[in-house]
Design a protein around this motif. Structure first.
Motif, PDB file in Angstrom:
ATOM      1  N   SER A 130      21.534  34.943  13.123  1.00 48.88           N
ATOM      2  CA  SER A 130      20.982  34.731  14.454  1.00 48.88           C
ATOM      3  C   SER A 130      21.372  33.365  15.010  1.00 48.88           C
ATOM      4  O   SER A 130      21.380  33.165  16.217  1.00 48.88           O
ATOM      5  CB  SER A 130      19.465  34.877  14.433  1.00 48.88           C
ATOM      6  OG  SER A 130      18.894  33.885  13.604  1.00 48.88           O
ATOM      7  N   THR A 131      21.728  32.416  14.136  1.00 45.36           N
ATOM      8  CA  THR A 131      22.130  31.088  14.604  1.00 45.36           C
ATOM      9  C   THR A 131      23.638  30.941  14.717  1.00 45.36           C
ATOM     10  O   THR A 131      24.122  29.918  15.153  1.00 45.36           O
ATOM     11  CB  THR A 131      21.597  29.993  13.666  1.00 45.36           C
ATOM     12  OG1 THR A 131      22.172  30.175  12.372  1.00 45.36           O
ATOM     13  CG2 THR A 131      20.085  30.040  13.582  1.00 45.36           C
ATOM     14  N   GLY A 132      24.400  31.941  14.284  1.00 43.10           N
ATOM     15  CA  GLY A 132      25.850  31.892  14.394  1.00 43.10           C
ATOM     16  C   GLY A 132      26.557  31.297  13.193  1.00 43.10           C
ATOM     17  O   GLY A 132      27.752  31.073  13.221  1.00 43.10           O
ATOM     18  N   GLN A 133      25.841  31.021  12.116  1.00 45.03           N
ATOM     19  CA  GLN A 133      26.455  30.454  10.914  1.00 45.03           C
ATOM     20  C   GLN A 133      26.512  31.479   9.781  1.00 45.03           C
ATOM     21  O   GLN A 133      26.668  31.129   8.625  1.00 45.03           O
ATOM     22  CB  GLN A 133      25.675  29.241  10.439  1.00 45.03           C
ATOM     23  CG  GLN A 133      25.683  28.088  11.398  1.00 45.03           C
ATOM     24  CD  GLN A 133      24.863  26.930  10.862  1.00 45.03           C
ATOM     25  OE1 GLN A 133      24.083  27.091   9.931  1.00 45.03           O
ATOM     26  NE2 GLN A 133      25.049  25.774  11.449  1.00 45.03           N
ATOM     27  N   GLY A 134      26.413  32.732  10.104  1.00 43.64           N
ATOM     28  CA  GLY A 134      26.338  33.777   9.087  1.00 43.64           C
ATOM     29  C   GLY A 134      27.565  33.884   8.216  1.00 43.64           C
ATOM     30  O   GLY A 134      27.466  34.072   7.017  1.00 43.64           O
ATOM     31  N   LEU A 135      28.749  33.750   8.813  1.00 45.67           N
ATOM     32  CA  LEU A 135      29.971  33.876   8.033  1.00 45.67           C
ATOM     33  C   LEU A 135      30.092  32.758   7.004  1.00 45.67           C
ATOM     34  O   LEU A 135      30.420  33.009   5.842  1.00 45.67           O
ATOM     35  CB  LEU A 135      31.195  33.880   8.951  1.00 45.67           C
ATOM     36  CG  LEU A 135      32.534  34.066   8.265  1.00 45.67           C
ATOM     37  CD1 LEU A 135      32.586  35.427   7.573  1.00 45.67           C
ATOM     38  CD2 LEU A 135      33.666  33.942   9.256  1.00 45.67           C
ATOM     39  N   ALA A 136      29.803  31.530   7.401  1.00 44.46           N
ATOM     40  CA  ALA A 136      29.897  30.403   6.472  1.00 44.46           C
ATOM     41  C   ALA A 136      28.900  30.550   5.328  1.00 44.46           C
ATOM     42  O   ALA A 136      29.245  30.324   4.162  1.00 44.46           O
ATOM     43  CB  ALA A 136      29.658  29.084   7.199  1.00 44.46           C
ATOM     44  N   ILE A 137      27.693  30.962   5.646  1.00 45.66           N
ATOM     45  CA  ILE A 137      26.689  31.116   4.599  1.00 45.66           C
ATOM     46  C   ILE A 137      27.032  32.301   3.697  1.00 45.66           C
ATOM     47  O   ILE A 137      26.900  32.219   2.476  1.00 45.66           O
ATOM     48  CB  ILE A 137      25.285  31.256   5.212  1.00 45.66           C
ATOM     49  CG1 ILE A 137      24.880  29.926   5.827  1.00 45.66           C
ATOM     50  CG2 ILE A 137      24.275  31.709   4.181  1.00 45.66           C
ATOM     51  CD1 ILE A 137      23.548  29.913   6.478  1.00 45.66           C
ATOM     52  N   GLY A 138      27.504  33.380   4.293  1.00 44.66           N
ATOM     53  CA  GLY A 138      27.889  34.537   3.481  1.00 44.66           C
ATOM     54  C   GLY A 138      29.017  34.214   2.527  1.00 44.66           C
ATOM     55  O   GLY A 138      28.979  34.576   1.355  1.00 44.66           O
ATOM     56  N   LEU A 139      30.024  33.507   3.016  1.00 42.87           N
ATOM     57  CA  LEU A 139      31.136  33.126   2.144  1.00 42.87           C
ATOM     58  C   LEU A 139      30.709  32.115   1.093  1.00 42.87           C
ATOM     59  O   LEU A 139      31.216  32.125  -0.036  1.00 42.87           O
ATOM     60  CB  LEU A 139      32.291  32.578   2.975  1.00 42.87           C
ATOM     61  CG  LEU A 139      33.021  33.606   3.833  1.00 42.87           C
ATOM     62  CD1 LEU A 139      34.079  32.923   4.689  1.00 42.87           C
ATOM     63  CD2 LEU A 139      33.630  34.690   2.992  1.00 42.87           C
ATOM     64  N   ALA A 140      29.777  31.229   1.431  1.00 46.69           N
ATOM     65  CA  ALA A 140      29.272  30.272   0.443  1.00 46.69           C
ATOM     66  C   ALA A 140      28.524  30.991  -0.671  1.00 46.69           C
ATOM     67  O   ALA A 140      28.667  30.658  -1.847  1.00 46.69           O
ATOM     68  CB  ALA A 140      28.373  29.247   1.116  1.00 46.69           C
ATOM     69  N   ILE A 141      27.739  32.003  -0.309  1.00 43.49           N
ATOM     70  CA  ILE A 141      27.011  32.765  -1.318  1.00 43.49           C
ATOM     71  C   ILE A 141      27.987  33.517  -2.226  1.00 43.49           C
ATOM     72  O   ILE A 141      27.843  33.539  -3.450  1.00 43.49           O
ATOM     73  CB  ILE A 141      26.009  33.723  -0.649  1.00 43.49           C
ATOM     74  CG1 ILE A 141      24.876  32.923  -0.012  1.00 43.49           C
ATOM     75  CG2 ILE A 141      25.458  34.734  -1.639  1.00 43.49           C
ATOM     76  CD1 ILE A 141      23.948  33.732   0.849  1.00 43.49           C
ATOM     77  N   VAL A 142      29.005  34.123  -1.628  1.00 41.38           N
ATOM     78  CA  VAL A 142      30.012  34.841  -2.421  1.00 41.38           C
ATOM     79  C   VAL A 142      30.782  33.864  -3.315  1.00 41.38           C
ATOM     80  O   VAL A 142      31.030  34.139  -4.495  1.00 41.38           O
ATOM     81  CB  VAL A 142      30.973  35.619  -1.500  1.00 41.38           C
ATOM     82  CG1 VAL A 142      32.164  36.149  -2.271  1.00 41.38           C
ATOM     83  CG2 VAL A 142      30.248  36.758  -0.822  1.00 41.38           C
ATOM     84  N   GLY A 177      29.763  30.943  -4.506  1.00 43.83           N
ATOM     85  CA  GLY A 177      28.888  30.515  -5.603  1.00 43.83           C
ATOM     86  C   GLY A 177      28.758  31.585  -6.670  1.00 43.83           C
ATOM     87  O   GLY A 177      28.780  31.295  -7.868  1.00 43.83           O
ATOM     88  N   GLY A 178      28.646  32.833  -6.232  1.00 38.81           N
ATOM     89  CA  GLY A 178      28.554  33.935  -7.192  1.00 38.81           C
ATOM     90  C   GLY A 178      29.820  34.094  -8.016  1.00 38.81           C
ATOM     91  O   GLY A 178      29.773  34.326  -9.223  1.00 38.81           O
ATOM     92  N   LEU A 179      30.969  33.969  -7.366  1.00 38.48           N
ATOM     93  CA  LEU A 179      32.237  34.059  -8.100  1.00 38.48           C
ATOM     94  C   LEU A 179      32.404  32.907  -9.082  1.00 38.48           C
ATOM     95  O   LEU A 179      32.957  33.078 -10.172  1.00 38.48           O
ATOM     96  CB  LEU A 179      33.407  34.091  -7.125  1.00 38.48           C
ATOM     97  CG  LEU A 179      33.587  35.385  -6.340  1.00 38.48           C
ATOM     98  CD1 LEU A 179      34.704  35.221  -5.316  1.00 38.48           C
ATOM     99  CD2 LEU A 179      33.865  36.547  -7.267  1.00 38.48           C
ATOM    100  N   SER A 180      31.916  31.734  -8.709  1.00 38.85           N
ATOM    101  CA  SER A 180      31.986  30.585  -9.604  1.00 38.85           C
ATOM    102  C   SER A 180      31.180  30.835 -10.877  1.00 38.85           C
ATOM    103  O   SER A 180      31.654  30.586 -11.988  1.00 38.85           O
ATOM    104  CB  SER A 180      31.462  29.352  -8.870  1.00 38.85           C
ATOM    105  OG  SER A 180      31.431  28.237  -9.704  1.00 38.85           O
ATOM    106  N   VAL A 181      29.981  31.352 -10.713  1.00 37.85           N
ATOM    107  CA  VAL A 181      29.130  31.643 -11.869  1.00 37.85           C
ATOM    108  C   VAL A 181      29.699  32.791 -12.690  1.00 37.85           C
ATOM    109  O   VAL A 181      29.679  32.760 -13.931  1.00 37.85           O
ATOM    110  CB  VAL A 181      27.689  31.942 -11.394  1.00 37.85           C
ATOM    111  CG1 VAL A 181      26.827  32.444 -12.522  1.00 37.85           C
ATOM    112  CG2 VAL A 181      27.075  30.701 -10.787  1.00 37.85           C
ATOM    113  N   LEU A 182      30.229  33.803 -12.018  1.00 36.09           N
ATOM    114  CA  LEU A 182      30.835  34.934 -12.724  1.00 36.09           C
ATOM    115  C   LEU A 182      32.033  34.482 -13.556  1.00 36.09           C
ATOM    116  O   LEU A 182      32.180  34.874 -14.721  1.00 36.09           O
ATOM    117  CB  LEU A 182      31.262  36.006 -11.734  1.00 36.09           C
ATOM    118  CG  LEU A 182      31.890  37.269 -12.313  1.00 36.09           C
ATOM    119  CD1 LEU A 182      30.855  38.033 -13.118  1.00 36.09           C
ATOM    120  CD2 LEU A 182      32.434  38.128 -11.199  1.00 36.09           C
TER     121      LEU A 182
END
Length: 87
Positions: free
Chosen positions: A13-25, A27-32
């Motif tokens: 809703s604030t327009g930062q969804g892509l950056a946050i989504g890619l950051a979450i992915v 971080g997950g790939l780093s842990v994996l």
């Protein structure tokens, strides 16, 4: 998991969804990747110790040092993902 989805929905809703989504992915790939790397080290360490039991202490020490380096890289990946997300 629900907290991440709520955070992602809020960011959309604030327009930062892509950056946050890619950051979450990221971080997950780093842990994996760290999990896979430490698993491979543990498996190879066990095989090496079975082949040369007299060198078990040296092999175990080297494996622990390598696991620490992998954890450091994973932590670095999570920190970078956090910076992208804007923590």
């Amino acid at each position: 998991m629900l907290n991440m989805l709520t955070l992602l929905q809020e960011a959309m809703s604030t327009g930062q969804g892509l950056a946050i989504g890619l950051a979450i992915v990221g971080g997950g790939l780093s842990v994996l990747g760290a999990g896979i790397g430490i698993g491979l080290i543990g498996g190879r360490m066990t095989e090496a110790m079975a082949r040369q039991p007299e060198e078990a202490q040296t092999i175990q020490t080297a494996a622990i040092v390598l696991a620490v380096f992998i954890e450091g890289v994973a932590l670095f990946g999570l920190v970078i993902a956090g910076f992208i997300r804007g923590i």
